[in-house]
Design an enzyme around this catalytic site. Structure first.
Site: not given
Length: 242
Positions: A164, A171
């Protein structure tokens, strides 16, 4: 009096049968959906591995898998609908944020800004997403089939601890890399004056998106940690399932 009790009993049985039928249909659909999504992300994983083994580089990888990635990531919008109609006991808001942020990254950042497609940050979030989704959809599939191997459950609630944050880093780095190109091109922006009398600066919008990770990421990550404690350690947590 007896007749009224019998009528009530028949009506109750009919309602129970309807509920069981709806539940069976929902379970069948969710099983099909999760099998399809597991297969889709496995296809992506194989394509990524094959590309790297053949080319010896990640450059050009995104262009090769873009169509498949866009299809399966966009298809995940159905999960918001599953939550909204009660098929899955998950927060619509949590699911919506996660799914929509992924779709935004695919359609409006990576696919739209070709200059970032060969960066290491794109590879980072692609690998993190792929491993996460294969694990997640496998977990849901086996759980629906009532045959959940422990290693799948373990992977679902442990690998995210690493994957995660890596996905989020990828990103954010991708958006940051895209900023100069967005500023120079003015893409997706609207300047005044125009016939709509509306101004929109995509460059500023991307900066705001990056800043939104500050409050959102800790909440989503802590949510998963709570679910991990509940599933793996049996702690009772007053919260809807993930």
């Amino acid at each position: 009096m007896a007749s009224g009790e019998e009528d009530g009993s028949v009506e109750e049985k009919e309602n129970n049968n309807k509920k069981r039928t709806k539940s069976a249909i929902a379970t069948a659909w969710l099983t099909f959906y999760n099998i399809a999504m597991t297969a889709g992300w496995l296809v992506l994983a194989v394509a990524m591995a094959r590309f790297y083994l053949q080319k010896g580089t990640h450059k050009g990888l995104y262009r090769t898998i873009a169509r498949t990635l866009k299809f399966f990531q966009t298809f995940a919008l159905l999960e918001v609908g599953h939550c909204a109609i009660g098929m899955v006991r998950t927060s619509v808001i949590v699911t919506g944020v996660q799914v929509c942020s992924r779709i935004f990254m695919v359609w409006f950042v990576t696919s739209s800004i070709k200059q970032v497609q060969n960066t290491e940050s794109v590879l980072l979030f692609l690998v993190a997403w792929t491993l996460t989704e294969i694990t997640r959809y496998s977990y849901y599939t086996f759980n629906l089939l009532h045959h959940l191997p422990y290693f799948i459950k373990w992977a679902r609630y442990n690998l995210f601890i690493v994957l995660y944050p890596l996905g989020v880093i990828g990103e954010l780095m991708t958006i940051y890399t895209a900023l100069p190109f967005v500023r120079k091109s003015g893409m997706f922006s609207m300047r005044l004056p125009n016939k709509y009398n509306v101004s929109f600066d995509y460059y500023i919008f991307l900066i705001l998106v990056m800043l939104s990770y500050i409050p959102l990421f800790p909440q989503l990550f802590l949510h998963m940690l709570r679910q991990r404690r509940r599933v793996l350690h049996g702690e009772v947590i007053v919260e809807k399932d993930d």
